[in-house]
Structures are given as C-alpha cells and as structure tokens.
Enzyme design. Structure first.
Site, PDB file in Angstrom:
ATOM      1  N   GLY A  66     -20.525 -14.477  -1.367  1.00 55.98           N
ATOM      2  CA  GLY A  66     -21.435 -13.518  -0.756  1.00 55.98           C
ATOM      3  C   GLY A  66     -20.857 -13.067   0.569  1.00 55.98           C
ATOM      4  O   GLY A  66     -19.976 -13.734   1.117  1.00 55.98           O
ATOM      5  N   CYS A  76     -16.758 -19.991  -2.721  1.00 54.39           N
ATOM      6  CA  CYS A  76     -16.641 -19.178  -1.502  1.00 54.39           C
ATOM      7  C   CYS A  76     -17.882 -19.354  -0.604  1.00 54.39           C
ATOM      8  O   CYS A  76     -18.098 -20.438  -0.087  1.00 54.39           O
ATOM      9  CB  CYS A  76     -16.371 -17.713  -1.858  1.00 54.39           C
ATOM     10  SG  CYS A  76     -15.770 -16.778  -0.441  1.00 54.39           S
ATOM     11  N   TYR A  77     -18.709 -18.327  -0.447  1.00 57.57           N
ATOM     12  CA  TYR A  77     -19.934 -18.491   0.350  1.00 57.57           C
ATOM     13  C   TYR A  77     -20.745 -19.680  -0.163  1.00 57.57           C
ATOM     14  O   TYR A  77     -21.308 -20.445   0.615  1.00 57.57           O
ATOM     15  CB  TYR A  77     -20.774 -17.216   0.272  1.00 57.57           C
ATOM     16  CG  TYR A  77     -22.075 -17.273   1.036  1.00 57.57           C
ATOM     17  CD1 TYR A  77     -22.117 -16.954   2.387  1.00 57.57           C
ATOM     18  CD2 TYR A  77     -23.260 -17.639   0.404  1.00 57.57           C
ATOM     19  CE1 TYR A  77     -23.315 -17.010   3.092  1.00 57.57           C
ATOM     20  CE2 TYR A  77     -24.470 -17.705   1.098  1.00 57.57           C
ATOM     21  CZ  TYR A  77     -24.483 -17.377   2.448  1.00 57.57           C
ATOM     22  OH  TYR A  77     -25.671 -17.445   3.137  1.00 57.57           O
ATOM     23  N   HIS A 127     -11.594 -18.121  -5.355  1.00 58.20           N
ATOM     24  CA  HIS A 127     -12.375 -17.571  -6.476  1.00 58.20           C
ATOM     25  C   HIS A 127     -11.725 -17.911  -7.818  1.00 58.20           C
ATOM     26  O   HIS A 127     -10.819 -17.210  -8.262  1.00 58.20           O
ATOM     27  CB  HIS A 127     -12.487 -16.049  -6.334  1.00 58.20           C
ATOM     28  CG  HIS A 127     -13.403 -15.633  -5.237  1.00 58.20           C
ATOM     29  ND1 HIS A 127     -14.756 -15.490  -5.419  1.00 58.20           N
ATOM     30  CD2 HIS A 127     -13.164 -15.364  -3.931  1.00 58.20           C
ATOM     31  CE1 HIS A 127     -15.323 -15.135  -4.280  1.00 58.20           C
ATOM     32  NE2 HIS A 127     -14.375 -15.056  -3.353  1.00 58.20           N
ATOM     33  N   GLU A 172     -12.878 -17.443 -10.669  1.00 59.50           N
ATOM     34  CA  GLU A 172     -13.248 -16.463 -11.706  1.00 59.50           C
ATOM     35  C   GLU A 172     -12.330 -15.244 -11.741  1.00 59.50           C
ATOM     36  O   GLU A 172     -12.328 -14.480 -12.703  1.00 59.50           O
ATOM     37  CB  GLU A 172     -14.708 -16.004 -11.489  1.00 59.50           C
ATOM     38  CG  GLU A 172     -14.959 -15.112 -10.271  1.00 59.50           C
ATOM     39  CD  GLU A 172     -15.141 -15.866  -8.955  1.00 59.50           C
ATOM     40  OE1 GLU A 172     -14.698 -17.035  -8.872  1.00 59.50           O
ATOM     41  OE2 GLU A 172     -15.687 -15.294  -8.004  1.00 59.50           O
ATOM     42  N   VAL A 211     -21.261   2.025 -28.840  1.00 59.93           N
ATOM     43  CA  VAL A 211     -21.037   0.619 -29.196  1.00 59.93           C
ATOM     44  C   VAL A 211     -22.362  -0.140 -29.350  1.00 59.93           C
ATOM     45  O   VAL A 211     -22.597  -0.803 -30.364  1.00 59.93           O
ATOM     46  CB  VAL A 211     -20.172  -0.086 -28.121  1.00 59.93           C
ATOM     47  CG1 VAL A 211     -19.963  -1.549 -28.477  1.00 59.93           C
ATOM     48  CG2 VAL A 211     -18.840   0.628 -27.947  1.00 59.93           C
ATOM     49  N   ASP A 212     -23.245  -0.015 -28.356  1.00 59.93           N
ATOM     50  CA  ASP A 212     -24.453  -0.845 -28.360  1.00 59.93           C
ATOM     51  C   ASP A 212     -25.358  -0.529 -29.549  1.00 59.93           C
ATOM     52  O   ASP A 212     -25.789  -1.439 -30.264  1.00 59.93           O
ATOM     53  CB  ASP A 212     -25.240  -0.676 -27.051  1.00 59.93           C
ATOM     54  CG  ASP A 212     -24.390  -1.012 -25.837  1.00 59.93           C
ATOM     55  OD1 ASP A 212     -23.364  -1.692 -26.014  1.00 59.93           O
ATOM     56  OD2 ASP A 212     -24.743  -0.590 -24.723  1.00 59.93           O
ATOM     57  N   LYS A 242     -21.170  -6.585 -22.282  1.00 58.30           N
ATOM     58  CA  LYS A 242     -20.546  -5.567 -23.132  1.00 58.30           C
ATOM     59  C   LYS A 242     -19.424  -6.140 -24.014  1.00 58.30           C
ATOM     60  O   LYS A 242     -19.336  -5.845 -25.205  1.00 58.30           O
ATOM     61  CB  LYS A 242     -19.965  -4.464 -22.244  1.00 58.30           C
ATOM     62  CG  LYS A 242     -19.539  -3.241 -23.004  1.00 58.30           C
ATOM     63  CD  LYS A 242     -20.737  -2.389 -23.263  1.00 58.30           C
ATOM     64  CE  LYS A 242     -20.402  -1.107 -23.978  1.00 58.30           C
ATOM     65  NZ  LYS A 242     -21.590  -0.250 -24.031  1.00 58.30           N
TER      66      LYS A 242
END
Ligand code: XMP
Length: 510
Positions: free
Chosen positions: A55, A82-83, A169, A171, A226-227, A366
């Site tokens: 954050g 991180c934060y 991070h 991720e 797609v959806d 997605k």
C-alpha cells in the site's frame, strides 16, 4: 463443495488482484477483501491463510490503513507483503522508519534456507522492491530471514505463531523466485492441499446451477465475447436445452465473427437464436457521425431487438449474466465496493420478464474464465478473443457508417490481426485493431492516381485498460502489415500507426 480459502486483505496496494491470481494459479482459492473487513467476518470465512497487500501509506501515520492486532492471534498463518510486512512489524512492537534512500526495482536479496518460506530455493536471487519505509527493528519473537544491501529486514518471521513478512513483492514476475515463495507460504506454512482447479470448478458450478434452476428456463444474451461465450458453454453443460441464448448480430462484428459464434454453439445442447439485424442497425445509423449518438442508437436498438426475441420466448425464470470477479471485487482504498460501469453489472434488464439473475462466473478472474472455456472445449478463437466494444466497428469507422466501409474495415482489420498473430505478438499486445478514418488522400497505384481512405492501426499494451501504452511493433512487421493491406484491400492507399498513450488518448477512437 467448500474450497480451501486464502484471504488477501487489501491495504490499497496496486498488486492486490495480482496476488490473488498468483495464489489461484497455485491451485488455492483466494478472495480479495478490504482491510476494513471485521475480524469476526474473517473468522467465519475460515481461511487457511491471510495475506496483507502492499500500500502507498506509512504505517506510523494515524490516518493510514490498519487492522486490529487480534488478526495475529487467530491461529491462521499471515503473510505481510511490503506495507503489509511493515504493518505487522509496527503492530507487534517492532520499528518502522523512513529510510534515507528508497529501494526501487530489481534487488539482489539473500535468503535464509532454514525458513519454510525459502525452503528449496537459491540462497541469493533478484527480488522486486518498491519502498521508502523499512523495518528497522523486528518485533519480539521474530527473526530476520532475508536481507538486501539497503534493506536489513527483507523478510522476517515468527514461525511459532505462523507470522511471515516480506518487504519485496513475490507476486511480481521480476521477483525471480516469487512464485516458489508464495508456493512455500501456501503449501509449507498454511499446509494447503491445493483444491482449486478449473475441472473442480466446472463440477461445482454445474451442480450449483442445476440445483438452483431445476426445471426453470434460463435466458442469456450472448455477445460472442469471452465471458458470455464461456457462460453459455457452462450453462449448456449444466441445464442443456433449458438454456436459450439470444445472439444479436448487429452486423458490426469483426470479419467472420458472427459465423464463428454460431459455429461454436449450433451443435451444443441449448437453444441458440441468432438474429441477423445488420440492416436494421445500419438504417438507424444512416448519416450519423457523432460518436455518442452512435453508441446510444446501437445500445437502444440492441435492447429493442433483444426484447422482441425475448418476448417470443415468454417468461423465463433466470437471466444469466457474465459478471466476473474484477467487476465486483472490493477495494481496500475505497469505502464501497468498486463496480465498473460495465454492461454486465448494474442496471438490471427490466425488458425481460424473469425471476432472478444468475452469475456463475462471478468468482473468476479473466484468465480463469479463459481456462474454463478451454476445459469446456470452446474453440481458441472464442476463448482468446480480445476485448471488443459493444458498439463494435461502428466506433472504429470515423464519420458515417456504410456497408462498404464496414467491409473495408473488416478486411483490413483481419489482415492486421493475422499478421500480429503470425509475428507471435498476440500474447504481448493486449488489444489491437484497425480504424477506418474519414480522411482521404492522394496516392498512386500503377500508373493511376488514387484518392482513397487512410487506415489507422492501433495496438496497445495495458493491464487494466484504464491506462495504456502503444505497442512497439517491430518495423518489419509493420511493413508487412502495411504492404498486405494496401495490396489486398481496395479503397485504402495510406496507413498510419497510432503512437499515442492513454491518457491523453483513449484506446478506441470514438
Ligand atoms: P477506451 O476507448 O475508453 O477503451 O480507452 C477502454 C476499453 O474498453 C473497451 N470499450 C468498450 N467495451 N462497450 C464495451 O463493452 C463499449 O461501449 C466500449 N467502449 C470501449 C475498449 O475496446 C477498450 O478495451
């Protein structure tokens, strides 16, 4: 079936959704919740692990997002990123201070192999850092498990209490062993089995829909995106012919797209209705040049056509919508759930007589929707389809729309997309299409002077479509695209490449 659940508590970090996607890619179901979620609610959800996001704030400021320290006593492993790592240190009696220099970007980091978090990993590798504050002193009971040159506490842990923190991070793909670190948190620390897969999801979703729908009728507006396509395939598997899909072909689709949608669904177990309304839309759009008016006309006409078809079916019990997780996700930075003004969410269709809405994709990202589509054996051309605006080519033809212009644009756009795919750029570039400008200029072809249209090509890279960069297509590919289009499509004698970012431009031209 109940899945193992990890909760990502969002403290306003830009990577909140990315963390959740990484966790899901590691086969663990994960939801993003605001940091304001009451502890009791978290307990009720019974997560196997909790992750605090990063954050932009400083933990020692009173106005910064925080959480009750009770979260650390739930006997549920917590990973602070991180934060989130600084918050853990701050709340448990450690010390967090602003460092003299920020640490930003790829950073060589050393890990302690004794930590479960770094088990089996190389002792030194690159991590992605982005911080000015740092942990100066770890709380009692914690030990330091990673460091970098300017970050003495790149990771810390109190393994007895199941509390772990990383300043970098994991991720982000720039962190070399990031995926392994998240995997260790999930599988070594939280002890998950990993029960989230698209195969499992299909079974669960199919059973849920069957149970809910019973003998009822389901209606779906199929756009060919797609959806809605994946939703149609899923519902067809669940309830077969109790599902009716209405596909309004407004004649403003890309080349062959209408037929491709029909081909994908006509042999499945469902009622597929294709309405070829091209002429009707074209009549309404005659001589219309204003972009907003085009959109409005198409939106209204779409509803009218759909309504006429729906009335023929009569009362249905359920109206299915392809809402997906990013549309409904709660954000830590806002006070309310952020709901995009997307045509799938928000206004309920009052022109269809139905009892309830069902949204079986509501939990999925997605890329998971695409994976689900592949599991359901939808063709690649549907599953990998890039975003396409509801008003279709109408907003990619500048000025008045004619049948001739639609054909020119469809042909040129088709070649452009084909060459991008051939150059293997279709996964790197998030959206790419051609625009038929309303400008004509002089050219020469053989011995003849021409006076024809200028085509613009647009290709962007983006993660959220709110901001975008123009893609750096290599010159040889651009040359091939240009060459093929002017040679194969009549009425185009000039091609320009749109090199603006968003903002100040938008992705679409209208
Ligand atoms: P802009 O042009 O606003 O586009 O930068 C951002 C993204 O949204 C898509 N887009 C639409 N999608 N209905 C849609 O479903 C629309 O009316 C619409 N207009 C733009 C656009 O293609 C891009 O991906």
């Amino acid at each position: 079936m109940k899945h193992e659940l990890v909760i990502v508590l969002d403290f306003g970090g830009q990577y909140n959704q990315l963390i959740a996607r990484r966790v899901r890619d590691l086969n663990v179901y994960c939801e993003v919740k605001s940091y304001k979620t009451p502890i009791d609610e978290i307990k009720k959800m019974n997560p196997v692990g909790i992750i605090f996001t990063g954050g932009p704030n400083s933990v020692y400021l009173e106005t910064s997002p925080t959480i009750s320290p009770e979260i650390f006593n739930l006997n549920i492993p917590v990973l602070g990123i991180c934060y989130g790592s600084q918050l853990m240190a701050h709340l448990l009696g450690g010390e967090v201070k602003s460092a003299e220099t920020s640490e930003y970007g790829k950073t060589e980091t050393s890990f302690s192999p004794e930590s479960l978090m770094f088990k089996g990993l190389k002792e030194k590798s690159i991590t992605w850092m982005s911080h000015t504050d740092r942990i100066e002193k770890v709380p009692e009971g914690f030990k330091i498990t990673a460091f970098s040159k300017s970050c003495p506490v790149a990771a810390m842990e109190n393994s007895k209490k199941g509390l772990y923190a990383v300043q970098f991070h994991p991720e982000v793909s720039h962190t070399e062993q990031g995926n392994e670190i998240l995997r260790n948190f999930l599988y070594e620390v939280c002890g998950v089995k990993g029960d989230w897969s698209m195969k499992n999801y299909i079974n669960t979703a199919v059973n849920n829909v069957r149970e809910k729908v019973g003998d009822g009728k389901v209606l779906l507006a199929l756009s060919g995106g797609v959806d809605s396509s994946v939703l149609a395939a899923l519902l067809s598997k669940a309830v077969g012919s109790k599902l009716t899909c209405i596909f309004v072909d407004h004649g403003l689709m890309r080349k062959n797209e209408g037929d491709e949608v029909e081909a994908a669904f006509k042999d499945r177990d469902l009622n597929f209705i294709r309405v070829n309304a091209g002429e009707r839309f074209l009549t309404k759009l005659k001589d219309v040049t204003d972009p907003e008016t085009k959109r409005k006309i198409i939106g209204e006409e779409f509803i009218r056509v759909f309504e006429e078809e729906a009335k023929k079916i009569g009362k249905v019990d359920y109206f299915a919508q392809g809402t997906i997780y990013p549309d409904v996700i709660e954000s830590g930075s806002g006070d309310a759930a952020v709901i995009k003004s997307h045509h799938n969410v928000g206004g309920l269709p009052d022109y269809v007589d139905f009892k309830e809405i069902i949204e079986p994709l509501r939990l999925l990202f997605k890329d998971e929707v695409r994976r689900l589509g592949r599991e359901l054996e939808l063709p690649d051309y549907l599953v990998n389809r890039q975003p396409f605006p509801g008003p279709g080519l109408a907003i990619r033809i500048i000025g008045a729309i004619t049948e001739e212009k639609i054909k020119i644009l469809q042909d040129a756009d088709f070649i452009f997309r084909e060459e991008i795919a051939k150059a293997n750029l279709d996964t790197e570039i998030n959206q790419y299409f051609a625009v038929l400008t309303n400008m004509r200029s002089v050219g020469v072809m053989g011995d003849f002077r021409t006076y024809d249209y200028t085509l613009a090509i647009r290709a962007v890279t983006t993660t959220d479509f709110m901001t975008a960069d123009f893609a750096q297509i290599p010159y040889p590919t651009l040359a091939k695209i240009s060459n093929r289009i002017v040679n194969e499509v009549s009425n185009i004698n000039r091609i320009v490449y749109d090199i603006t970012t968003k903002p100040p431009s938008t992705i679409e031209w209208e």
